[in-house]
Design a protein around this motif. Structure first.
Motif, PDB file in Angstrom:
ATOM      1  N   ASN A 148     130.733  66.111   3.161  1.00 41.78           N
ATOM      2  CA  ASN A 148     130.615  67.567   3.263  1.00 41.78           C
ATOM      3  C   ASN A 148     130.577  68.021   4.715  1.00 41.78           C
ATOM      4  OD1 ASN A 148     130.452  67.550   0.471  1.00 41.78           O
ATOM      5  ND2 ASN A 148     128.223  67.799   0.423  1.00 41.78           N
ATOM      6  N   ASN A 183     128.922  71.840  -8.137  1.00 45.13           N
ATOM      7  CA  ASN A 183     130.184  71.210  -7.737  1.00 45.13           C
ATOM      8  C   ASN A 183     131.397  71.816  -8.438  1.00 45.13           C
ATOM      9  OD1 ASN A 183     129.695  70.209 -10.312  1.00 45.13           O
ATOM     10  ND2 ASN A 183     130.326  68.106  -9.838  1.00 45.13           N
ATOM     11  N   ILE A 186     134.962  71.946  -6.801  1.00 43.35           N
ATOM     12  CA  ILE A 186     135.769  70.748  -6.511  1.00 43.35           C
ATOM     13  C   ILE A 186     136.366  70.114  -7.758  1.00 43.35           C
ATOM     14  CG2 ILE A 186     134.335  70.262  -4.493  1.00 43.35           C
ATOM     15  CD1 ILE A 186     133.378  67.711  -6.134  1.00 43.35           C
ATOM     16  N   SER A 190     139.613  67.641  -7.443  1.00 42.79           N
ATOM     17  CA  SER A 190     139.201  66.253  -7.644  1.00 42.79           C
ATOM     18  C   SER A 190     139.990  65.611  -8.783  1.00 42.79           C
ATOM     19  CB  SER A 190     137.709  66.169  -7.924  1.00 42.79           C
ATOM     20  OG  SER A 190     136.948  66.596  -6.815  1.00 42.79           O
ATOM     21  N   SER A 230     128.968  66.471  -3.965  1.00 41.11           N
ATOM     22  CA  SER A 230     130.108  66.685  -3.079  1.00 41.11           C
ATOM     23  C   SER A 230     130.586  68.126  -3.142  1.00 41.11           C
ATOM     24  CB  SER A 230     131.259  65.748  -3.463  1.00 41.11           C
ATOM     25  OG  SER A 230     132.347  65.906  -2.568  1.00 41.11           O
ATOM     26  N   ARG A 231     130.981  68.636  -1.995  1.00 42.05           N
ATOM     27  CA  ARG A 231     131.589  69.966  -1.920  1.00 42.05           C
ATOM     28  C   ARG A 231     133.028  69.871  -1.412  1.00 42.05           C
ATOM     29  NH1 ARG A 231     128.026  69.917  -4.706  1.00 42.05           N
ATOM     30  NH2 ARG A 231     126.020  70.995  -4.555  1.00 42.05           N
ATOM     31  N   VAL A 232     133.541  68.659  -1.385  1.00 44.64           N
ATOM     32  CA  VAL A 232     134.937  68.403  -1.045  1.00 44.64           C
ATOM     33  C   VAL A 232     135.527  67.579  -2.180  1.00 44.64           C
ATOM     34  CG1 VAL A 232     134.466  68.480   1.432  1.00 44.64           C
ATOM     35  CG2 VAL A 232     134.431  66.269   0.235  1.00 44.64           C
ATOM     36  N   PRO A 233     136.854  67.616  -2.377  1.00 49.99           N
ATOM     37  CA  PRO A 233     137.458  66.841  -3.474  1.00 49.99           C
ATOM     38  C   PRO A 233     137.088  65.367  -3.356  1.00 49.99           C
ATOM     39  CG  PRO A 233     139.051  68.372  -2.532  1.00 49.99           C
ATOM     40  CD  PRO A 233     137.853  68.395  -1.621  1.00 49.99           C
ATOM     41  N   LYS A 234     136.526  64.809  -4.432  1.00 53.74           N
ATOM     42  CA  LYS A 234     136.016  63.442  -4.354  1.00 53.74           C
ATOM     43  C   LYS A 234     136.164  62.733  -5.685  1.00 53.74           C
ATOM     44  CE  LYS A 234     132.006  60.757  -2.768  1.00 53.74           C
ATOM     45  NZ  LYS A 234     130.650  60.812  -2.167  1.00 53.74           N
TER      46      LYS A 234
END
Length: 277
Positions: A148, A183, A186, A190, A230-234
């Motif tokens: 993040n 989340n 994302i 994701s 997570s706050r990003v694609p994961k």
């Protein structure tokens, strides 16, 4: 056409021809040997594998090699509970190992380092959640925070499963809506990352999709703190089942681990460069 554009077009055409060539040979989807060619669903949602240097210039990628070499000697530290996105879970775990004693933490670190080198060669900035295989943790919330904080364009947690010995294959885990709902943003990217990673990993390793868990190599979960926070694609990639004899042979082989790293790099590259409608 400018030389740079011409070079990119030629590289893209070469990649398409390579994929078409694989499909024309009718590669079997059931092969599981480390030298076997994988199945060739060459398009996932209209995406094709790209080629070319600097295709990831300006992109930031988080690679998260699961577990750590010092975890086994730090039971109190890794068993303490931390926030996992609306619930609490252990800071970390020891991880799986093959029957011959090859540990998951060593496997994941080796694959992540190899994948990082490939991605950096394509111009990306790559951040690893740990830079050696002798430490403790970091905890699952810290692993998520690192991705993040660097605003990663894609994040992959590299793992190897400890499933039933009779089961083999890989699978990719994408997030479902976590208990705290934080989340949500994302989930869609994701899922696309999971599909791209499944395609790249399968193509480059020949590893079959898991026959003991997930659905066609994909699953969606809301109980993993690394995905909930997570706050990003994961996504999580379970590269193989370390308890299965055939899979154990693969993960213990440095050549196969290089193929696994290539699959990670190609899957992430596919996700970040594929056109979106």
């Amino acid at each position: 056409m400018p030389s740079q554009s011409r070079a990119f077009a030629m590289a893209f055409a070469a990649a398409v021809l390579l994929l078409v060539g694989f499909a024309a040979r009718g590669v079997s989807s059931g092969s599981s040997g480390s030298g076997a060619l994988p199945r060739t669903d060459a398009a996932v949602g209209g995406m094709s594998l790209p080629a070319g240097q600097d295709s990831l210039r300006g992109r930031t990628i988080l690679l998260d090699p699961g577990h750590n070499g010092g975890n086994a000697a730090a039971a109190a530290a890794i068993s303490r509970k931390v926030d996992a996105g609306g619930m609490e879970k252990e800071c970390d775990t020891v991880g799986a190992e093959t029957d011959d004693g090859y540990p998951e933490h060593a496997f994941t670190y080796d694959v992540a380092v190899r994948a990082a080198a490939l991605l950096r060669g394509r111009g990306a900035m790559v951040v690893l959640t740990r830079t050696d295989d002798s430490g403790v943790g970091p905890c699952i919330n810290e692993r998520a925070r690192i991705g993040n904080d660097v605003h990663a364009d894609a994040a992959v947690s590299v793992h190897a499963d400890g499933g039933p010995p009779s089961g083999s294959g890989f699978h990719v885990i994408a997030p479902s809506l976590g208990p705290d709902g934080a989340n949500a943003v994302i989930l869609a990217p994701s899922a696309r990352l999971a599909e791209a990673l499944r395609m790249g990993f399968e193509r480059d390793t020949g590893e079959p999709r898991a026959d003991y868990v997930a659905d066609a190599g994909l699953s969606f979960r809301a109980d993993l703190g690394g995905l909930n926070l997570s706050r990003v694609p994961k996504v999580f990639l379970e590269c193989a089942n370390m308890r299965n004899p055939a899979d154990a042979t693969r993960v213990s082989d440095a050549t196969w681990r290089q193929h696994a790293a290539q699959g990670v790099a190609d899957g992430v590259t596919l996700f970040l460069t594929a056109p979106r409608s």
